[in-house]
Design an enzyme around this catalytic site. Structure first.
Site, PDB file in Angstrom:
ATOM      1  N   ARG A 228      -2.834   6.379  -0.320  1.00  0.00           N
ATOM      2  CA  ARG A 228      -3.060   6.402   1.121  1.00  0.00           C
ATOM      3  C   ARG A 228      -2.294   7.466   1.889  1.00  0.00           C
ATOM      4  O   ARG A 228      -2.884   8.418   2.353  1.00  0.00           O
ATOM      5  CB  ARG A 228      -2.745   5.025   1.725  1.00  0.00           C
ATOM      6  CG  ARG A 228      -3.924   4.099   1.571  1.00  0.00           C
ATOM      7  CD  ARG A 228      -3.831   2.980   2.560  1.00  0.00           C
ATOM      8  NE  ARG A 228      -5.144   2.351   2.766  1.00  0.00           N
ATOM      9  CZ  ARG A 228      -5.316   1.255   3.440  1.00  0.00           C
ATOM     10  NH1 ARG A 228      -4.302   0.644   3.998  1.00  0.00           N
ATOM     11  NH2 ARG A 228      -6.517   0.760   3.609  1.00  0.00           N
TER      12      ARG A 228
ATOM     13  N   TYR B 180     -15.067 -11.505  -0.709  1.00  0.00           N
ATOM     14  CA  TYR B 180     -15.753 -10.255  -1.072  1.00  0.00           C
ATOM     15  C   TYR B 180     -17.007 -10.545  -1.881  1.00  0.00           C
ATOM     16  O   TYR B 180     -18.059  -9.922  -1.681  1.00  0.00           O
ATOM     17  CB  TYR B 180     -14.827  -9.325  -1.852  1.00  0.00           C
ATOM     18  CG  TYR B 180     -13.889  -8.552  -0.956  1.00  0.00           C
ATOM     19  CD1 TYR B 180     -14.375  -7.577  -0.092  1.00  0.00           C
ATOM     20  CD2 TYR B 180     -12.527  -8.804  -0.949  1.00  0.00           C
ATOM     21  CE1 TYR B 180     -13.527  -6.871   0.746  1.00  0.00           C
ATOM     22  CE2 TYR B 180     -11.666  -8.103  -0.111  1.00  0.00           C
ATOM     23  CZ  TYR B 180     -12.178  -7.139   0.733  1.00  0.00           C
ATOM     24  OH  TYR B 180     -11.351  -6.445   1.570  1.00  0.00           O
TER      25      TYR B 180
ATOM     26  N   ASP C 283      -6.364  -2.441  -7.874  1.00  0.00           N
ATOM     27  CA  ASP C 283      -6.991  -3.050  -6.705  1.00  0.00           C
ATOM     28  C   ASP C 283      -7.181  -4.531  -6.981  1.00  0.00           C
ATOM     29  O   ASP C 283      -7.216  -4.947  -8.145  1.00  0.00           O
ATOM     30  CB  ASP C 283      -8.334  -2.391  -6.375  1.00  0.00           C
ATOM     31  CG  ASP C 283      -8.793  -2.773  -4.975  1.00  0.00           C
ATOM     32  OD1 ASP C 283      -8.270  -2.208  -4.006  1.00  0.00           O
ATOM     33  OD2 ASP C 283      -9.649  -3.673  -4.855  1.00  0.00           O
TER      34      ASP C 283
ATOM     35  N   ARG D  45      -6.441  12.097  -6.032  1.00  0.00           N
ATOM     36  CA  ARG D  45      -7.708  11.458  -5.643  1.00  0.00           C
ATOM     37  C   ARG D  45      -8.829  12.472  -5.416  1.00  0.00           C
ATOM     38  O   ARG D  45     -10.007  12.106  -5.434  1.00  0.00           O
ATOM     39  CB  ARG D  45      -7.500  10.628  -4.372  1.00  0.00           C
ATOM     40  CG  ARG D  45      -7.172   9.185  -4.609  1.00  0.00           C
ATOM     41  CD  ARG D  45      -8.350   8.366  -5.112  1.00  0.00           C
ATOM     42  NE  ARG D  45      -9.133   7.786  -4.025  1.00  0.00           N
ATOM     43  CZ  ARG D  45     -10.408   7.986  -3.848  1.00  0.00           C
ATOM     44  NH1 ARG D  45     -11.076   8.779  -4.642  1.00  0.00           N
ATOM     45  NH2 ARG D  45     -11.048   7.399  -2.856  1.00  0.00           N
TER      46      ARG D  45
ATOM     47  N   ARG E 230       0.807  -1.214   0.000  1.00  0.00           N
ATOM     48  CA  ARG E 230       0.000   0.000   0.000  1.00  0.00           C
ATOM     49  C   ARG E 230       0.848   1.275   0.000  1.00  0.00           C
ATOM     50  O   ARG E 230       0.406   2.313   0.502  1.00  0.00           O
ATOM     51  CB  ARG E 230      -0.960   0.021   1.201  1.00  0.00           C
ATOM     52  CG  ARG E 230      -2.002  -1.082   1.152  1.00  0.00           C
ATOM     53  CD  ARG E 230      -2.809  -0.999  -0.118  1.00  0.00           C
ATOM     54  NE  ARG E 230      -3.938  -1.908  -0.095  1.00  0.00           N
ATOM     55  CZ  ARG E 230      -5.139  -1.579   0.348  1.00  0.00           C
ATOM     56  NH1 ARG E 230      -5.375  -0.379   0.794  1.00  0.00           N
ATOM     57  NH2 ARG E 230      -6.104  -2.458   0.325  1.00  0.00           N
TER      58      ARG E 230
HETATM   59  O1  CP3 Z   1       0.006  -1.582  -2.555  1.00  0.00           O
HETATM   60  C1  CP3 Z   1      -0.153  -0.591  -3.294  1.00  0.00           C
HETATM   61  O2  CP3 Z   1       0.274   0.526  -3.016  1.00  0.00           O
HETATM   62  C2  CP3 Z   1      -0.797  -0.790  -4.652  1.00  0.00           C
HETATM   63  C3  CP3 Z   1      -2.186  -0.513  -4.687  1.00  0.00           C
HETATM   64  C4  CP3 Z   1      -3.184  -1.435  -4.018  1.00  0.00           C
HETATM   65  C5  CP3 Z   1      -4.511  -0.993  -3.719  1.00  0.00           C
HETATM   66  N1  CP3 Z   1      -5.219  -2.062  -3.258  1.00  0.00           N
HETATM   67  C6  CP3 Z   1      -5.031   0.367  -3.944  1.00  0.00           C
HETATM   68  C7  CP3 Z   1      -6.053   0.849  -2.981  1.00  0.00           C
HETATM   69  C8  CP3 Z   1      -3.102  -2.788  -3.660  1.00  0.00           C
HETATM   70  C9  CP3 Z   1      -1.935  -3.747  -3.728  1.00  0.00           C
HETATM   71  C10 CP3 Z   1      -4.399  -3.161  -3.191  1.00  0.00           C
HETATM   72  C11 CP3 Z   1      -4.742  -4.547  -2.788  1.00  0.00           C
HETATM   73  C12 CP3 Z   1      -5.970  -4.777  -2.009  1.00  0.00           C
HETATM   74  N2  CP3 Z   1      -7.189  -4.187  -2.147  1.00  0.00           N
HETATM   75  C13 CP3 Z   1      -6.075  -5.770  -1.026  1.00  0.00           C
HETATM   76  C14 CP3 Z   1      -4.961  -6.709  -0.635  1.00  0.00           C
HETATM   77  C15 CP3 Z   1      -3.985  -6.055   0.240  1.00  0.00           C
HETATM   78  C16 CP3 Z   1      -4.418  -5.878   1.661  1.00  0.00           C
HETATM   79  O3  CP3 Z   1      -4.402  -4.723   2.116  1.00  0.00           O
HETATM   80  O4  CP3 Z   1      -4.761  -6.864   2.317  1.00  0.00           O
HETATM   81  C17 CP3 Z   1      -7.382  -5.741  -0.517  1.00  0.00           C
HETATM   82  C18 CP3 Z   1      -7.931  -6.609   0.582  1.00  0.00           C
HETATM   83  C19 CP3 Z   1      -8.099  -4.737  -1.236  1.00  0.00           C
HETATM   84  C20 CP3 Z   1      -9.518  -4.342  -1.111  1.00  0.00           C
HETATM   85  C21 CP3 Z   1      -9.588  -2.929  -0.670  1.00  0.00           C
HETATM   86  N3  CP3 Z   1      -9.476  -1.855  -1.529  1.00  0.00           N
HETATM   87  C22 CP3 Z   1      -9.685  -2.423   0.652  1.00  0.00           C
HETATM   88  C23 CP3 Z   1      -9.836  -3.262   1.897  1.00  0.00           C
HETATM   89  C24 CP3 Z   1      -9.597  -1.025   0.563  1.00  0.00           C
HETATM   90  C25 CP3 Z   1      -9.538  -0.025   1.715  1.00  0.00           C
HETATM   91  C26 CP3 Z   1     -10.751   0.771   1.926  1.00  0.00           C
HETATM   92  C27 CP3 Z   1     -10.384   2.054   2.669  1.00  0.00           C
HETATM   93  O5  CP3 Z   1     -10.712   3.133   2.125  1.00  0.00           O
HETATM   94  O6  CP3 Z   1      -9.787   1.985   3.733  1.00  0.00           O
HETATM   95  C28 CP3 Z   1      -9.482  -0.677  -0.795  1.00  0.00           C
HETATM   96  C29 CP3 Z   1      -9.327   0.679  -1.366  1.00  0.00           C
HETATM   97  C30 CP3 Z   1      -7.944   0.985  -1.819  1.00  0.00           C
HETATM   98  N4  CP3 Z   1      -7.252   0.236  -2.711  1.00  0.00           N
HETATM   99  C31 CP3 Z   1      -7.165   2.137  -1.464  1.00  0.00           C
HETATM  100  C32 CP3 Z   1      -5.982   2.053  -2.216  1.00  0.00           C
HETATM  101  C33 CP3 Z   1      -4.858   3.047  -2.275  1.00  0.00           C
HETATM  102  C34 CP3 Z   1      -7.517   3.238  -0.441  1.00  0.00           C
HETATM  103  C35 CP3 Z   1      -8.621   4.143  -0.795  1.00  0.00           C
HETATM  104  C36 CP3 Z   1      -8.459   5.079  -1.973  1.00  0.00           C
HETATM  105  O7  CP3 Z   1      -7.392   5.696  -2.206  1.00  0.00           O
HETATM  106  O8  CP3 Z   1      -9.469   5.261  -2.638  1.00  0.00           O
END
Ligand code: CP3
Length: 349
Positions: A30, A152, A75, A39, A26
């Site tokens: 973020r 999911y 994602d 964003r 991540r």
């Molecule tokens: O790692 C990186 O920097 C690359 C980008 C990346 C994202 N998601 C972008 C994202 C990666 C590798 C993921 C993988 C992902 N997505 C996982 C596996 C990794 C882990 O953390 O266990 C999972 C379970 C998801 C599903 C998901 N997408 C979740 C649980 C969330 C968080 C929701 C929140 O807002 O807290 C997301 C949204 C997400 N995916 C964000 C990012 C940067 C954050 C929100 C955003 O910027 O809109």
């Protein structure tokens, strides 16, 4: 210098390195103000659909922190989006599926993924990022694993207890296996397409697999993990297998075909590596919450992880899970500085 000479690739292949490579799950998005600025006007999915913007966001942490690998900004939901599953990624919540999978008809609706036609923008982003990185550092591609995607799809959103997922798995094993088959096919197609577009390594995120017992892992998930790594082996690139809360599953996961095993913070890196076997590389495993602590605590905990790796070739420094959104940018820099300063004592080859 080629990518194969980079610290990340050498460590992933258990070759000696001048210092431990580090990147953060991540890292893209973020915590970075420059990401938040992007964003403000685009959703996460819109960013990924604009390859130039996606490349920019992927490269932001590389420029700001000097990490040793980039990870594609995408994602785990992308293969599902590509195959036409209606979903949103909701701020602070995560993926929300419009029509959760509850019956045979829902499973049958999941069609195979054709990456070049369904997700051309992801593949184009990879090509742009690779050109921008030239031969400096590797680009990691990734996919969500079938169990985490199934969770999911079945729950409809994140969950703490995975009750619906497991009820489905126990009550409808044949349907469960059909669902896992379909997801496995999508994941393989997606990861192979990323490799063809140029990624240097691939990580399988089975984030929620730690909700299963070792016996259920073996019965309901492991055959698919093995099939995925089997299908990717001929690519000859590092394959990383990561999940959260997997201390009790590591011995099984280590036999599934990945060359690098991701470790969360609930087990010492030394104990985990012993279980995984020293013939595999490991990635991890600082608690992401340590980055919310004062600098002296960060230094101490980073050094503890490095000490547990013992200078043995094959350690890639990372967190035990992704960066938390409230992490100060300076804390990320501090982790990297501490790693850079650490005197590496290499034990043999
Ligand atoms: O790692 C990186 O920097 C690359 C980008 C990346 C994202 N998601 C972008 C994202 C990666 C590798 C993921 C993988 C992902 N997505 C996982 C596996 C990794 C882990 O953390 O266990 C999972 C379970 C998801 C599903 C998901 N997408 C979740 C649980 C969330 C968080 C929701 C929140 O807002 O807290 C997301 C949204 C997400 N995916 C964000 C990012 C940067 C954050 C929100 C955003 O910027 O809109």
């Amino acid at each position: 210098m080629t990518i194969d000479d980079s610290l990340f690739m050498r460590a992933a292949r258990r070759q000696p390195v001048s210092r431990t490579p580090v990147w953060f799950m991540r890292q893209a998005g973020r915590v970075l103000p420059e990401y938040r600025a992007v964003r403000d006007s685009l959703t996460l999915i819109e960013i990924t659909q604009r390859p130039e913007v996606c490349a920019e966001v992927t490269l932001q942490p590389v420029r700001r922190f000097g990490v040793d690998a980039a990870i594609l900004f995408a994602d785990i939901m992308h293969p599902l989006i590509g195959a036409g599953v209606a979903l949103d990624i909701v701020d602070g919540v995560g993926p929300v599926i419009h029509q959760p999978v509850r019956a045979a008809a829902d499973v049958e609706r999941l069609r195979p993924l054709e990456p070049a036609a369904d997700l051309p923008y992801v593949l184009e982003s990879i090509r742009i990022i690779k050109r921008a990185l030239a031969n400096s550092i590797p680009l990691i591609g990734f996919a969500g694993a079938p169990y985490t995607l199934a969770a999911y799809l079945i729950e409809g959103k994140g969950t703490r207890d995975f009750a619906r997922t497991k009820a489905f798995m126990y009550a409808e094993p044949a349907l469960w296996h059909q669902l896992m088959e379909r997801l496995t096919g999508m994941v393989i197609a997606y990861m192979r397409a990323q490799a063809a577009a140029g990624v240097d390594a691939l990580q399988l995120f089975d984030s929620w697999v730690g909700s299963l017992s070792p016996r259920d892992y073996a019965a309901y998930v492991q055959p698919y993990a093995r099939r995925i790594f089997d299908a990717l082996a001929s690519l000859g690139i590092p394959l990383i297998h990561f999940g959260v809360n997997t201390a009790t599953l590591l011995a099984e996961m280590a036999t599934d075909g990945a060359s690098v095993i991701g470790i969360d913070w609930r087990i010492g890196l030394d104990d985990a590596w012993r279980v995984v076997g020293h013939d595999k590389a490991v990635q991890g495993n600082l608690d992401p919450c340590v980055l919310l602590a004062p600098e002296d605590v960060i230094d101490r905990e980073v050094r503890d992880v490095l000490a547990r790796a013992g200078g043995r070739p094959g350690h890639i420094f990372n967190l035990g899970h992704g960066l938390l959104p409230q992490t100060p940018v300076d804390a990320v820099s501090r982790v990297i500085e501490t790693i850079h300063e650490y005197a590496l004592v290499t034990i043999g080859e």
